[in-house]
Each structure stands twice: as C-alpha cells, then as structure tokens.
Scaffold this motif. Sequence first.
Motif, PDB file in Angstrom:
ATOM      1  N   ALA A   1       0.840  -1.211   0.000  1.00 21.05           N
ATOM      2  CA  ALA A   1       0.000   0.000   0.000  1.00 21.05           C
ATOM      3  C   ALA A   1       0.869   1.252   0.000  1.00 21.05           C
ATOM      4  N   TRP A   2       2.017   1.169   0.686  1.00 19.29           N
ATOM      5  CA  TRP A   2       2.912   2.330   0.726  1.00 19.29           C
ATOM      6  C   TRP A   2       3.481   2.617  -0.665  1.00 19.29           C
ATOM      7  N   GLN A   3       3.829   1.534  -1.375  1.00 22.41           N
ATOM      8  CA  GLN A   3       4.334   1.714  -2.742  1.00 22.41           C
ATOM      9  C   GLN A   3       3.252   2.303  -3.645  1.00 22.41           C
ATOM     10  N   ASP A   4       2.000   1.843  -3.465  1.00 25.07           N
ATOM     11  CA  ASP A   4       0.882   2.413  -4.247  1.00 25.07           C
ATOM     12  C   ASP A   4       0.775   3.905  -3.980  1.00 25.07           C
ATOM     13  N   GLU A   5       0.947   4.279  -2.711  1.00 21.35           N
ATOM     14  CA  GLU A   5       0.858   5.689  -2.331  1.00 21.35           C
ATOM     15  C   GLU A   5       1.965   6.483  -3.022  1.00 21.35           C
ATOM     16  N   LEU A   6       3.186   5.917  -3.002  1.00 16.26           N
ATOM     17  CA  LEU A   6       4.300   6.613  -3.649  1.00 16.26           C
ATOM     18  C   LEU A   6       4.064   6.724  -5.144  1.00 16.26           C
ATOM     19  N   ALA A   7       3.531   5.639  -5.756  1.00 23.24           N
ATOM     20  CA  ALA A   7       3.274   5.651  -7.201  1.00 23.24           C
ATOM     21  C   ALA A   7       2.232   6.718  -7.536  1.00 23.24           C
ATOM     22  N   GLY A   8       1.236   6.865  -6.664  1.00 20.56           N
ATOM     23  CA  GLY A   8       0.186   7.857  -6.882  1.00 20.56           C
ATOM     24  C   GLY A   8       0.697   9.284  -6.793  1.00 20.56           C
ATOM     25  N   ARG A   9       1.847   9.459  -6.135  1.00 20.49           N
ATOM     26  CA  ARG A   9       2.390  10.815  -5.972  1.00 20.49           C
ATOM     27  C   ARG A   9       3.330  11.194  -7.109  1.00 20.49           C
ATOM     28  N   GLN A  10       3.703  10.196  -7.955  1.00 13.39           N
ATOM     29  CA  GLN A  10       4.610  10.493  -9.068  1.00 13.39           C
ATOM     30  C   GLN A  10       3.922  11.450 -10.029  1.00 13.39           C
ATOM     31  N   PRO A  11       4.645  12.466 -10.523  1.00 14.06           N
ATOM     32  CA  PRO A  11       4.019  13.403 -11.465  1.00 14.06           C
ATOM     33  C   PRO A  11       3.727  12.737 -12.816  1.00 14.06           C
TER      34      PRO A  11
END
Lengths: 162, 142
Positions: free
Chosen positions: A152-162
């Motif tokens: 879930a943390w990786q999903d969160e980081l992926a969602g923050r990528q521009p």
Amino acid sequence: MMTWFISALWKQAVRAALIVVVACVVGLSVNTLWGGLSLRGNWQNHAEARAIDEGFPLINTAALLQQVDLGEVQLLDARATESFDAGHIDGALSCPVAQTEVMEELLLSMDPDFSHVVYCAGSDCEESVELAIYLRDFGFSDVKVYTGGWAAWQDELAGRQP
Amino acid sequence: MKWLKLICRLVLAALFIWAAQYKIREPDVFALAIFRFRLLPYSLINISAICLPWIELIAAVLLLIAPKRWREAAAAVIWAMLLVFTVGIGLNLMRGADISCGCFSGSTDDSPISLWNIARNMTLLVVASIAAWPVREVSSRN
C-alpha cells in the motif's frame, strides 16, 4: 383510508422482498459465471482480522503519512532482512520477526513508551501482527498495525509520481 | 407530489447506480469494506458483497423504468438499505472505528466515516420515504 394504506404497505413489502430475491439470484449467478468471490471467503485469517482479534489498533496510509511527517511514530518492518534491503518505508527499522535474535536485540534498545507502527508486505502477510504481539510482550504500550504494508505504501508513492 | 416523487426517484436512481457500479466491478474491495464494519459474521461477508450491489442496481433501475407500484417497492428496498447502512455507520462511529464508508468508492484511504455520513444518509432516507410513499390513485368517473 387506513385499511387501504396498510394493505398498500403490505403489498409493497412483498414486492420489495421479490426485488431482493431476484437481485440476489442475479448477483450469485453472475458471480458464479464470472468466477468472482468464493461464497465464504477466508476472513478469519485476514491480517486485519487477526490484528483486531489481538486488540491492536489499525492505521491507514493517510494517518500514517501524517504521523511520519510529524515524527510521532517509529516504523518497524517485520519482513525478512532481504525484503527490507530491497525496499522499505523511509525511516523504518528492520525488525524481522522470523530472525528472533536480531529482533529481540533491537526491541531491547528501543523506548517502549514511544508510538510504534509495524508493517509487513501487504494485507495478506502475518509478520506484522506477530511482531506486534512480541512488542506487547516486551512491554511496548502503543503499537499500531499498518495492514496495507509495503504494498500500500508503494501504491501511495506511485500515486504521488508526477 | 407527482413531481416531487419523480425528482426523488431520479436522485436515488442516479446515486445507487453510481454506488453499485464499483461494487460490482470490484467485489473483493467491497467485501473488505464490509469486513471493516465488523458487523457481520465472516461467513456472510462475501455473500453480502456479491448480493448487495445487485440489489442496489436492480432497485435503482426499477426506479426508472418499472410501473408505479414496483417503483415504490424499489424505493422501499433502497430505504431499507439506507437504514441498515446508517445503523452500521452509527455503530462504528460509536466505537470510534477509523474506517471509510465504502459507499461510492473502495479506496481504503477515503475519508473516515463521520457524522456527515449519517446526515447524508438521513437526508437520503427522507428522499427514499417520499419516493416509496404509496399514493392512492383516484379513479375518475364520467
């Protein structure tokens, strides 16, 4: 008038029940044809169920982000060292529940009154709850389980990528 | 009254078709949302996740296309579901559960449930009551 209204409500209830029955039949048929969910599931072994059954509060990604930003928690990664080395949440300490000596050495060096959040690979792994149980046994009073885990943390980081 | 009922039906139909679509596409995500409410025994979670979205969808479609009495019955189904959802949210608010509603989206990081959800559902209960209220047809005599 009253008799008519009661009769109308009764007929409405019968029609409503019919709608529910037909909808359930349609839903179950579609689920069977499309190979959807198993009817019973395996919820008793779900990480969240175990955490709650053991009495640990849960924390979601949004709340965890907030607490990490404020420096209010220490994250503990319950996965094996190799998984931790391959990638982990910034600021987390490796506390591999499967390597008892490494884990216990770390726990003895930490402040049991500080807030701790434990996590493992995702919602299906069990190490986070096992580590939370160890922490409680070691006298740690404030332990939360991040059941979303590294996935879930990786999903969160992926969602923050521009 | 006729126009008011029509508006109420359209609002409910749109909302419940919208609510049902993600639950039908992602039953596993909806099952997790039900699980997090911790009100049902584990054995009923998946069956509920399979059936509830179809009850929502079929009731919503009937609100649009069915004859009058069946439209009112569909509104009654939605009223009953809203009541159950509201009680579920209320019970979880009382025990301080930090869960999202799962009403229109399955994201675990949606805003947690709050009194806003209760207020919204109470409003929708009124809307559903109007749509479900049986009105007697007056037969015209020449």
